[in-house]
Design an enzyme around this catalytic site. Sequence first.
Site, mmCIF file in Angstrom:
data_model
loop_
_atom_site.group_PDB
_atom_site.id
_atom_site.type_symbol
_atom_site.label_atom_id
_atom_site.label_comp_id
_atom_site.label_asym_id
_atom_site.label_seq_id
_atom_site.Cartn_x
_atom_site.Cartn_y
_atom_site.Cartn_z
ATOM 1 N N CYS A 2 -51.188 -58.386 9.745
ATOM 2 C CA CYS A 2 -52.055 -58.524 10.917
ATOM 3 C C CYS A 2 -51.687 -57.520 12.010
ATOM 4 C CB CYS A 2 -51.914 -59.907 11.514
ATOM 5 S SG CYS A 2 -52.333 -61.220 10.378
ATOM 6 N N ARG A 27 -51.867 -50.742 8.325
ATOM 7 C CA ARG A 27 -50.971 -51.855 8.018
ATOM 8 C C ARG A 27 -51.500 -52.743 6.893
ATOM 9 N NH1 ARG A 27 -47.783 -53.038 12.770
ATOM 10 N NH2 ARG A 27 -47.846 -55.258 12.426
ATOM 11 N N TRP A 76 -54.519 -60.159 7.908
ATOM 12 C CA TRP A 76 -54.040 -60.098 6.518
ATOM 13 C C TRP A 76 -53.783 -61.541 6.130
ATOM 14 C CZ3 TRP A 76 -49.387 -61.082 3.818
ATOM 15 C CH2 TRP A 76 -49.254 -60.424 2.598
ATOM 16 N N ASN A 101 -50.135 -62.700 15.065
ATOM 17 C CA ASN A 101 -49.540 -62.088 13.876
ATOM 18 C C ASN A 101 -48.278 -62.879 13.582
ATOM 19 O OD1 ASN A 101 -48.360 -60.393 11.960
ATOM 20 N ND2 ASN A 101 -47.550 -59.002 13.514
ATOM 21 N N GLY A 102 -48.081 -63.271 12.320
ATOM 22 C CA GLY A 102 -46.876 -64.017 11.966
ATOM 23 C C GLY A 102 -47.229 -65.277 11.208
ATOM 24 N N GLU A 484 -38.789 -47.334 -8.946
ATOM 25 C CA GLU A 484 -39.704 -46.848 -7.908
ATOM 26 C C GLU A 484 -40.999 -46.326 -8.558
ATOM 27 O OE1 GLU A 484 -40.255 -46.999 -4.877
ATOM 28 O OE2 GLU A 484 -41.384 -45.229 -4.299
ATOM 29 N N LYS A 488 -44.718 -47.836 -7.800
ATOM 30 C CA LYS A 488 -45.862 -47.030 -7.351
ATOM 31 C C LYS A 488 -47.065 -47.294 -8.244
ATOM 32 C CE LYS A 488 -44.848 -46.223 -4.120
ATOM 33 N NZ LYS A 488 -43.598 -46.253 -3.414
ATOM 34 N N GLU A 491 -48.536 -50.865 -7.548
ATOM 35 C CA GLU A 491 -49.214 -50.952 -6.256
ATOM 36 C C GLU A 491 -50.567 -50.260 -6.279
ATOM 37 O OE1 GLU A 491 -46.606 -50.651 -2.388
ATOM 38 O OE2 GLU A 491 -46.026 -49.075 -3.759
ATOM 39 N N HIS A 507 -31.615 -54.991 -25.201
ATOM 40 C CA HIS A 507 -31.273 -56.375 -24.850
ATOM 41 C C HIS A 507 -32.522 -57.185 -24.498
ATOM 42 C CE1 HIS A 507 -27.031 -55.471 -25.044
ATOM 43 N NE2 HIS A 507 -27.274 -54.371 -24.346
ATOM 44 N N LYS A 606 -48.698 -52.529 4.864
ATOM 45 C CA LYS A 606 -47.743 -51.470 5.186
ATOM 46 C C LYS A 606 -46.531 -52.014 5.925
ATOM 47 C CE LYS A 606 -46.481 -47.197 5.377
ATOM 48 N NZ LYS A 606 -46.003 -46.674 4.080
HETATM 49 C C1 AGP Z 1 -43.626 -49.243 -0.900
HETATM 50 O O1 AGP Z 1 -44.519 -48.460 -1.612
HETATM 51 C C2 AGP Z 1 -44.105 -50.570 -0.586
HETATM 52 N N1 AGP Z 1 -45.368 -50.592 0.028
HETATM 53 C C3 AGP Z 1 -43.104 -51.585 -0.073
HETATM 54 O O2 AGP Z 1 -42.294 -51.919 -1.155
HETATM 55 C C4 AGP Z 1 -42.225 -51.198 1.138
HETATM 56 O O3 AGP Z 1 -41.317 -50.211 0.786
HETATM 57 C C5 AGP Z 1 -41.499 -52.462 1.635
HETATM 58 O O4 AGP Z 1 -42.448 -53.388 2.080
HETATM 59 C C6 AGP Z 1 -40.478 -52.179 2.703
HETATM 60 O O5 AGP Z 1 -41.048 -51.642 3.849
HETATM 61 P P1 AGP Z 1 -40.168 -51.026 5.008
HETATM 62 O O6 AGP Z 1 -39.468 -49.828 4.446
HETATM 63 O O7 AGP Z 1 -41.154 -50.680 6.064
HETATM 64 O O8 AGP Z 1 -39.196 -52.075 5.434
#
Ligand code: AGP
Length: 611
Positions: A2, A27, A76, A101-102, A484, A488, A491, A507, A606
């Site tokens: 949010c 965001r 959100w 927000n929260g 990572e 990616k 996501e 394993h 974000k």
């Molecule tokens: C990364 O591609 C993600 N969107 C997510 O994992 C992100 O890295 C995570 O939410 C942490 O965010 P920050 O670095 O702003 O704390």
Amino acid sequence: MCGIVGATGTAAVQATLLEGLSRLEYRGYDSAGIAIQNTSNGAFNRVRVVGKVQQLVDQLEQKPISGSAGIAHTRWATHGKPSERNSHPHMLDGRLTLVHNGIIENFLELRADITARGGRFESDTDSEVIVHLVAEFIHGGMNLAEAVRRGMSKLEGAFAIGLMSSAERGQIVAAKRGCPLVIGIGKNANFIGSDVLSLRSFTDRFLFLEDDELAVLDSEQVTIFDGDGNQVDRATEIVLDQGDRIDKGGYRHFMEKEIHAQPESIRNTLEGRITSSEVVAQTFGIEAVDVLEKTEALTIVGCGTSFYAALVARYWIEDLARVPCDAEIASEFRYRNAALPKNSLFLSLSQSGESADTIAALRLAQTRDYLHTMNIGNVTTSTLMRDSDSAIAMRAGVEVSVASTKAFTTVLVDLLLLALVLARTRGFPGEEEREIVRALHTLPEKIEQVLGLKERMQTLAEEFVTKKHVLFLGRGTHYPIAMEGALKLKELSYTHAEGYPAGELKHGPLALVDRKMPVVAVAPSNELLRKVQSNLQEVRARGGKLYVFTDEGTEFVPGPDVTIIEVPEVHRVLSPIVYTIPLQLLAYHIAVHKGTDIDQPRNIAKSVTVE
Ligand code: AGP
């Protein structure tokens, strides 16, 4: 997550609020809304939409709302699905309006109590209890600010809120606990926003609220109060525009632009932090040498991509500095009674600086016996950067795409610099530091070269479009890079992907491998190469299709089931940074082929400001 924006001034605020909302779009959100007060009679006009801010803009173009004070929101969804009635601003009897927000953790109890007292709810959200609570205090004779302060004391959880009442025209009351909120000071206008960026077009003067503080704004002044109602003096801070332009710069997506910005962002993060032969220790603060000399162990925390950066750092720190290092997911660390080795340094990593779990981890660390708390972040005004004992800027530049790219590679660079300074305090040979520093000087050009794989990744991506699952493998520092790469892909393209240490294959995950399963291996030439090659034989023997990212001369033989992608050779310590780039490109191009919402993937945000 949010986003909140509010403005009160002497001129019309509709355009201001919409501009603020559009700056918060990065965001991630699913609905948007605005409420503007008619300053002549105090009434509110409200418009809410499910979808993009542009839809709100379109509606308001048809039927503008006049008024010089208002609040607006991007939602959100957490409690209640995305719908108009769950969108903010919430309103009660047309007299009180709220953006939040929260997450209010005790909302069910509060809602039951309010309902028992005759309150009627219009939405499924946790947020709506706030507006009812505040209204009850107003009915008891309090003004808006006092009612908000009393209301806050009943709330459990995290929040940033902005409220307006028809009785107090032109006034916004804002408060926070555990969620970000900044106050912007303008000329004949004052503002609230979820971050500095949202207010960037209107001012460079800001006030930062502490948790449980409350601010009362009108067009002329801002007054801050603590949780007991005492007035607080807070100095205005100038936050200069760092020239970050929020446009796609000719690229199709912010993510594509951000991937291609990495040579420049790495150059920026290195600037002034390395000489021709060594790392400048003061990069990590004036007391850095003293703190690092005393450091006998490290705890590094982060979420998502930031956590993977912590995992890479653990390999570097233990290998180069021989200092024990723990890397932890912040949401686990915050609820774990971790044993604390003597003289431990707490390091948090966060692009946004506002991840609720990482902030909670810092708060916990502040109550424990850590030697020092440090943060590496990308938003210098963020909670984590402000509240840690020392903070180092990633200098990645604004990262808009929800999927993190340049923040990951810049934080890796900073973590390597930290590992080298720490190593030096432990007698790491100057010649070895010189060699790595020389390699760091050439890193931006290496990244330029790797970006040359773009066309190849574009073509390769077609082979992945119909795949349901992808396995990513790596060893050593490349194991977190495999994770990572998998993150990616998840996501961006909604493809199920897992990152595994290649040695773990037999394993369990080997059971998944068949002709339909692409296996991506991150396999640079290093001391683990032979081991990785043996692991990959296990995949070939089961008919798996291999995509191997490696450098020249690693003796991988291409074949119908083995695709080799050559990556420019680089110093072995730097290879995790370089090998990240083709995996970003691959995930990006798979998502382009699949036509997903690349910059704002479904369900994620974000800046994750709730637990
Ligand atoms: C990364 O591609 C993600 N969107 C997510 O994992 C992100 O890295 C995570 O939410 C942490 O965010 P920050 O670095 O702003 O704390």
